[in-house]
Design an enzyme around this catalytic site. Structure first.
Site, PDB file in Angstrom:
ATOM      1  N   GLY A 239       0.666  -1.248   0.042  1.00  0.00           N
ATOM      2  CA  GLY A 239       0.058  -0.015   0.106  1.00  0.00           C
ATOM      3  C   GLY A 239       0.748   1.189   0.066  1.00  0.00           C
ATOM      4  N   PRO A 290       4.739  -4.863  -0.574  1.00  0.00           N
ATOM      5  CG  PRO A 290       7.058  -4.129  -0.905  1.00  0.00           C
ATOM      6  CD  PRO A 290       6.163  -5.129  -0.073  1.00  0.00           C
ATOM      7  CE1 TYR A 332      -8.084   0.831  -9.832  1.00  0.00           C
ATOM      8  CE2 TYR A 332      -6.588   1.349 -11.112  1.00  0.00           C
ATOM      9  CZ  TYR A 332      -7.534   0.560 -10.659  1.00  0.00           C
ATOM     10  OH  TYR A 332      -6.912  -0.883 -10.491  1.00  0.00           O
ATOM     11  CB  CYS A 359     -14.697   2.403 -30.162  1.00  0.00           C
ATOM     12  SG  CYS A 359     -13.658   2.221 -31.533  1.00  0.00           S
TER      13      CYS A 359
HETATM   14  N1  LLP Z   1      -1.290  -6.947  -0.463  1.00  0.00           N
HETATM   15  C1  LLP Z   1      -2.365  -7.350  -0.746  1.00  0.00           C
HETATM   16  C2  LLP Z   1      -3.288  -8.039  -0.051  1.00  0.00           C
HETATM   17  C3  LLP Z   1      -3.093  -6.609  -2.124  1.00  0.00           C
HETATM   18  O1  LLP Z   1      -4.381  -6.674  -2.322  1.00  0.00           O
HETATM   19  C4  LLP Z   1      -2.311  -5.432  -2.699  1.00  0.00           C
HETATM   20  C5  LLP Z   1      -2.696  -4.888  -3.784  1.00  0.00           C
HETATM   21  C6  LLP Z   1      -1.247  -5.327  -2.237  1.00  0.00           C
HETATM   22  C7  LLP Z   1      -0.420  -6.247  -1.332  1.00  0.00           C
HETATM   23  C8  LLP Z   1      -0.088  -4.452  -3.056  1.00  0.00           C
HETATM   24  O2  LLP Z   1      -0.291  -3.214  -2.804  1.00  0.00           O
HETATM   25  P1  LLP Z   1       0.464  -1.938  -3.304  1.00  0.00           P
HETATM   26  O3  LLP Z   1       1.884  -1.881  -2.357  1.00  0.00           O
HETATM   27  O4  LLP Z   1       0.931  -2.144  -4.800  1.00  0.00           O
HETATM   28  O5  LLP Z   1      -0.284  -1.002  -3.120  1.00  0.00           O
HETATM   29  N2  LLP Z   1      -4.764  -1.713  -9.856  1.00  0.00           N
HETATM   30  C9  LLP Z   1      -4.740  -0.658  -8.620  1.00  0.00           C
HETATM   31  C10 LLP Z   1      -4.112  -1.000  -7.381  1.00  0.00           C
HETATM   32  C11 LLP Z   1      -4.865  -2.361  -6.987  1.00  0.00           C
HETATM   33  C12 LLP Z   1      -4.091  -2.937  -5.579  1.00  0.00           C
HETATM   34  C13 LLP Z   1      -4.609  -4.429  -5.152  1.00  0.00           C
HETATM   35  N3  LLP Z   1      -4.156  -5.026  -4.372  1.00  0.00           N
HETATM   36  C14 LLP Z   1      -3.955   0.691  -9.288  1.00  0.00           C
HETATM   37  O6  LLP Z   1      -3.562   0.530 -10.410  1.00  0.00           O
HETATM   38  O7  LLP Z   1      -3.912   1.567  -8.570  1.00  0.00           O
END
Ligand code: LLP
Length: 429
Positions: A239, A290, A332, A359
Site C-alpha cells: 500500500g 509492496p 481510477y 472507441c
Molecule cells: N497485498 C494485498 C493483499 C493487496 O491486495 C495488494 C494490492 C498489495 C499487497 C500490493 O499493494 P501496493 O503495495 O501495490 O499498493 N490496480 C490498482 C491497485 C490495486 C491494488 C490491489 N491490491 C492501481 O492501479 O492503482
C-alpha cells in the site's frame, strides 16, 4: 529516486535514449529501469533494518519474469494472488517457500498447486476458505500453513476501488470475530497450521497515519495470537504510495529535499521510522507486501502521437497507446505525467486532452491538462506506469499487448516481445 532524465535533449532511462528504443522496438512500449527497482527494494529493506522482516513483492503490480528474477536475486519473497503468479515466480527462479498466497477466491487447483510447491503461507480471507483449505490439505495428507487476513476497519483514505481495510470491503475477517475464528480453527481443523496474521488496508496510501493506526490497533491482537497459537509472522500488507505528480522532477533528490516535510507526507524513510518501533519486540517476522512502491516509478509507457485534432471546445492529441495498454486513468482517474521524449524548449504550453484510439470516451490519459505542445510523429512517455500498467493490459479492440524492455545501465533488453495478430487469435476456432 527513478532512472528517467533528459540527456542531450532526449529523455533517457538510465543511459539508454528512449527515442532510440521507441524507433527500434515501436510503440506503445513499456520500459523499466532495473536500477530503480533495485534501489527501491534496497531502500525499503534498509528502512526496516531494525526488525526481523521479509519484503514479499506483490507480483500483481508487475509480473514480467525478468522483473521477478531481478527481485529474486535480491532475496525478495513474493506475494501472489493466483496459480499463474506462483508459476511465474517459480519460472523466474523465486522460492515458493517465500511466497504468500492472497486473494478471496482461491480455487481447488490453485490450492493443490500451492501445497505441492510448499508455499510459506496462504493468506486466508474467510472462514469458508479456511475450512476448504483444511479439507484439501487433508485429502493430500499435508498440513497447510495459513494466516487469516484481519480487516482492521481503518480508513486508508485512498481511491474507493483500492481501499480494502474497511468493514464494507469484501476483504478479510472482521476484527471482532478473528480471535474466535483462530480458536475454532485450532480446535477443529487438524490439517492447517496457524502460522501468522495478515492485514492490508489499501493501495496508494500517501500518508503514514493510516498505517500507524492499523498497526497500533492490531498489535495487541497479534500478541494474543502469538501467545495462544504460536504464530510466527505478521504481514502488514502493501500500500505504500508513490508520487505520480511531477514524476520527472521528483527523480532528482534535490526535488525531495525542497519539499520535505510539508508536501510529502509519506517517504520510505518515514514509513520505517514510524513503523519499526511499533513493530519491534514482538518476536515475530514482519512481512511486507509492496507492489507499487517497488516498480511504479521504475516504468514508463512510450507512445507516439498520431494526430492532432482541434475541436470546437478542445484540442485532442491522439496517441497510439490506449486504455487497453494502461487502464489506470480510465478506471481510477489515475494521473500519469506526460513527458515528450524530445526535451521541450521553453515555450507556450497548450491545454489538451491526450486520448487513445479506442472507441470509448473513457479512453484518455489526461483531460484539459497544460502540457508541452508535442506534435504528430513525436513520442511521449506516460510516467509512473511500472505498476499496474502492463499487468492490467488487455487485447480490447484486438490490439496486441505492447512489448516490454528492461534497462540496466547502458543495456536495453526486450523482456517481452510485442504480441502479433496471430498471437491474439491463437487458441480460437
Ligand atoms: N497485498 C494485498 C493483499 C493487496 O491486495 C495488494 C494490492 C498489495 C499487497 C500490493 O499493494 P501496493 O503495495 O501495490 O499498493 N490496480 C490498482 C491497485 C490495486 C491494488 C490491489 N491490491 C492501481 O492501479 O492503482
Amino acid at each position: 529516486m527513478h532512472g528517467f532524465s533528459y540527456k542531450n535533449g532526449s529523455l533517457h532511462c538510465e543511459n539508454v535514449d528512449l527515442n532510440e528504443l521507441a524507433a527500434q522496438y515501436g510503440t506503445p512500449l513499456y520500459v523499466y529501469s532495473g536500477g530503480t527497482i533495485l534501489d527501491h527494494f534496497t531502500r525499503l529493506d534498509q528502512a526496516l533494518a531494525g526488525i526481523d522482516h521479509e519484503v514479499a513483492y506483490a507480483v500483481k503490480a508487475n509480473s514480467n519474469l525478468s522483473v521477478l528474477r531481478l527481485l529474486a536475486t535480491q532475496g525478495a519473497g513474493f506475494d501472489i494472488v493466483s496459480g499463474g503468479e506462483l508459476f511465474r515466480v517459480i519460472r523466474a527462479g523465486g522460492d515458493p517457500g517465500h511466497c504468500t498466497f492472497a486473494g478471496v477466491g482461491k480455487t481447488r487447483d490453485e490450492i493443490v498447486y500451492a501445497l505441492e510447491q510448499g508455499i510459506y503461507s496462504f493468506n486466508v480471507e474467510s472462514e469458508a476458505e479456511l475450512r476448504y483449505i483444511n479439507q484439501v490439505a487433508g485429502e493430500l495428507e499435508v498440513i497447510a500453513p495459513v494466516a487469516v487476513r484481519v480487516n482492521p476497519n481503518v480508513d486508508a483514505k485512498t481511491h474507493k476501488y483500492i481501499s480494502t481495510g474497511k468493514s464494507e470491503n469484501k476483504f478479510g475477517v472482521d476484527f471482532e470475530k478473528i480471535e474466535d475464528l483462530y480458536a475454532r480453527a485450532a480446535a477443529e481443523l487438524p490439517n492447517i497450521r496457524l502460522r501468522g496474521l495478515q492485514m492490508h488496508i489499501g493501495s496508494q496510501l500517501t500518508s503514514v497515519a493510516p498505517f500507524i493506526e492499523a498497526v497500533e490497533k492490531v498489535r495487541p491482537l497479534v500478541e494474543r495470537l502469538k501467545e495462544r497459537h504460536g504464530i510466527e509472522f505478521w504481514s502488514i500488507g502493501g500500500g505504500i504510495g508513490i508520487v505520480y505528480q511531477n514524476s520527472l522532477e521528483s527523480g532528482d533528490p534535490a526535488w525531495w529535499n525542497d519539499r520535505l516535510p510539508e508536501d510529502l507526507p509519506l517517504t520510505i524513510e518515514r514509513y520505517g521510522k514510524e513503523l519499526v518501533p511499533r513493530l519491534s519486540g514482538l518476536g515475530l517476522k514482519i512481512v511486507l507486501e509492496p507492489g507499487r512502491y517497488i516498480v511504479g516509478n521504475a516504468g514508463v509507457l512510450l507512445t507516439r502521437c498520431l494526430y492532432e485534432k482541434k475541436g470546437a471546445a478542445k484540442t485532442f492529441k491522439i496517441v497510439d497507446a490506449g486504455m487497453n495498454d494502461l487502464i489506470r486513468p480510465a478506471l481510477y482517474e489515475g494521473h500519469h505525467e506526460i513527458v515528450p521524449l524530445n526535451e521541450p524548449a521553453a515555450g507556450t504550453p497548450v491545454t489538451a486532452d491526450v486520448v487513445g484510439p479506442i472507441c470509448e470516451s473513457g479512453d484518455f490519459f489526461c483531460q484539459n491538462r497544460e502540457m508541452a505542445d508535442f506534435q504528430p510523429g513525436e513520442a511521449v512517455a506516460l510516467m509512473s506506469a511500472g505498476a499496474y500498467g502492463f499487468t492490467m493490459a488487455s487485447n480490447y479492440n484486438s490490439r496486441p499487448l505492447p512489448a516490454e524492455v528492461l534497462v540496466e545501465g547502458d543495456t536495453a533488453t526486450v523482456v517481452r516481445k510485442r504480441q502479433t495478430l496471430e498471437d491474439i487469435i491463437a487458441g480460437e476456432l
